[in-house]
Design a protein around this motif. Structure first.
Motif, PDB file in Angstrom:
ATOM      1  N   ASP A 150      39.767  40.822  -4.030  1.00  0.00           N
ATOM      2  CA  ASP A 150      39.244  41.224  -2.720  1.00  0.00           C
ATOM      3  C   ASP A 150      40.377  41.434  -1.713  1.00  0.00           C
ATOM      4  OD1 ASP A 150      36.640  40.993  -3.628  1.00  0.00           O
ATOM      5  OD2 ASP A 150      36.324  38.998  -2.775  1.00  0.00           O
ATOM      6  N   HIS A 208      35.872  37.764  -0.095  1.00  0.00           N
ATOM      7  CA  HIS A 208      34.459  37.557   0.228  1.00  0.00           C
ATOM      8  C   HIS A 208      34.116  36.077   0.358  1.00  0.00           C
ATOM      9  CE1 HIS A 208      33.953  41.788  -1.099  1.00  0.00           C
ATOM     10  NE2 HIS A 208      32.935  41.766  -0.269  1.00  0.00           N
ATOM     11  N   HIS A 216      30.559  35.079  -2.647  1.00  0.00           N
ATOM     12  CA  HIS A 216      30.548  35.111  -4.113  1.00  0.00           C
ATOM     13  C   HIS A 216      29.549  34.106  -4.683  1.00  0.00           C
ATOM     14  CE1 HIS A 216      33.559  38.090  -4.982  1.00  0.00           C
ATOM     15  NE2 HIS A 216      34.440  37.506  -4.209  1.00  0.00           N
ATOM     16  N   CYS A 267      32.571  42.936 -11.605  1.00  0.00           N
ATOM     17  CA  CYS A 267      31.396  43.719 -11.242  1.00  0.00           C
ATOM     18  C   CYS A 267      30.174  42.814 -11.279  1.00  0.00           C
ATOM     19  CB  CYS A 267      31.203  44.890 -12.209  1.00  0.00           C
ATOM     20  SG  CYS A 267      29.729  45.898 -11.889  1.00  0.00           S
ATOM     21  N   LEU A 274      28.256  44.796  -6.365  1.00  0.00           N
ATOM     22  CA  LEU A 274      29.605  44.806  -5.805  1.00  0.00           C
ATOM     23  C   LEU A 274      30.587  44.948  -6.960  1.00  0.00           C
ATOM     24  CD1 LEU A 274      31.423  44.310  -3.231  1.00  0.00           C
ATOM     25  CD2 LEU A 274      31.410  41.889  -3.873  1.00  0.00           C
ATOM     26  N   TYR A 276      36.682  50.489  -5.780  1.00  0.00           N
ATOM     27  CA  TYR A 276      35.828  49.562  -5.045  1.00  0.00           C
ATOM     28  C   TYR A 276      34.469  50.193  -4.816  1.00  0.00           C
ATOM     29  CZ  TYR A 276      34.629  46.061  -1.502  1.00  0.00           C
ATOM     30  OH  TYR A 276      34.043  45.033  -0.789  1.00  0.00           O
ATOM     31  N   PRO A 304      31.157  48.916  -2.617  1.00  0.00           N
ATOM     32  CA  PRO A 304      30.724  47.821  -1.748  1.00  0.00           C
ATOM     33  C   PRO A 304      29.287  47.413  -1.994  1.00  0.00           C
ATOM     34  CG  PRO A 304      30.656  49.882  -0.547  1.00  0.00           C
ATOM     35  CD  PRO A 304      31.235  50.197  -1.901  1.00  0.00           C
ATOM     36  N   SER A 305      28.945  46.259  -1.432  1.00  0.00           N
ATOM     37  CA  SER A 305      27.563  45.799  -1.368  1.00  0.00           C
ATOM     38  C   SER A 305      27.045  46.103   0.016  1.00  0.00           C
ATOM     39  CB  SER A 305      27.501  44.298  -1.634  1.00  0.00           C
ATOM     40  OG  SER A 305      26.318  43.731  -1.113  1.00  0.00           O
TER      41      SER A 305
END
Length: 293
Positions: free
Chosen positions: A177, A185, A189, A210, A220, A286, A288-289
């Motif tokens: 990250d 994060h 997590h 992932c 994510l 990357y 994202p969420s």
């Protein structure tokens, strides 16, 4: 209109959840999708847990807007992780849209991130949302959504080791990250691990991970190279239920490696909304969420 902090209670979490459901639909509060039928109890409970997670870790970044009668008409939640700010939710009730509620909520969440060098938002195709985020100084990057049933024969085998992740991988995840988005994060997590399968790759070439849910949606993804990113995405797609539908959201043009995996898997590509960045180049590789960015 009054803005007040979201309280870490089931009542406030349900208020925010219902606002999101009424405006856009339960599953994609920022995607502009129409609301569907009744929300299953388990999914509603998970939504409340996510709202309370952000409220607990970012109390100064979570706000509810109320009208003169005390009725909730909007909500916003943002997170701050090691100098990287993210807008996890911005929702306005249909009857209150176009009255400045969204702008006021966004401004309050931006104040929470004041001094942050980096910012990320996942945005719907709604023109008003895109306009507001651009005016706030964010660069808009159009995104692709990939969806379908994985063609396992076309996708082929994973090109290296990729294993199921555990809480013991926290340091590795945070390290990836920081390299990609400038901030780990951290506590997010733990939430993601509770509700998603985690695939991790770690070798001399680098590291990547992932998350993918039981519903087949990639939550994510981050990796130190395109090869590792492709590996963990392939492993995640192949590890799901055979014949089940999978989805990968918020794929920007910088993530052509992901497009290649999606096409190899036989997924259909559709235009989506935007991922918005401020003070940073789009991280890659990357994905994202929408909530944890």
């Amino acid at each position: 209109m009054l803005l007040r902090p979201v309280r870490d209670t089931e009542e406030d979490a349900e208020t925010v959840r219902r606002l999101a459901e009424a405006a856009f639909g339960e599953s994609h509060a920022l995607k502009g999708e129409a609301p569907g039928g009744p929300v299953p109890a388990a999914r509603a409970a998970r939504s409340r847990e996510k709202i309370r997670h952000l409220t607990r870790h970012d109390p100064a970044g979570s706000w509810i807007a109320e009208d003169g009668s005390g009725q909730a008409v909007g909500a916003a939640q943002s997170s701050l992780r090691e100098g990287t700010w993210g807008l996890g939710l911005l929702v306005v009730a249909p009857g209150a849209q176009g009255k400045g509620v969204g702008r006021a909520l966004l401004q309050r969440t931006l104040e929470y991130g004041r001094g942050c060098l980096r910012g990320i938002i996942c945005c719907s195709r709604h023109p008003a949302a895109a306009r507001v985020y651009r005016q706030a100084g964010f660069a808009l990057h159009p995104t692709i959504r990939m969806r379908g049933i994985v063609d396992r024969d076309r996708l082929g085998p994973v090109d290296g080791p990729a294993v199921e992740g555990t809480p013991r991988d926290q340091d590795l995840l945070d390290s990836v990250d920081r390299r990609l988005r400038g901030g780990a994060h951290g506590p997010d997590h733990a939430y993601l691990m509770r509700h998603n399968r985690l695939v991790v790759a770690d070798d001399l070439a680098g590291s990547g991970y992932c998350y993918i849910g039981a519903d087949g949606k990639v939550a994510l993804l981050a990796a130190t190279s395109r090869r590792l990113a492709s590996r963990v995405l392939r492993a995640a797609l192949l590890g799901g239920e055979e014949g089940g539908v999978v989805e990968v959201h918020d794929v920007t043009a910088e993530q052509q490696w992901a497009v290649d995996v999606g096409l190899a898997a036989g997924l259909e590509l559709h235009s989506e909304g935007f991922v918005c960045f401020r003070g940073m180049r789009p991280p890659t590789p990357y994905i994202p969420s929408g909530a944890f960015l």
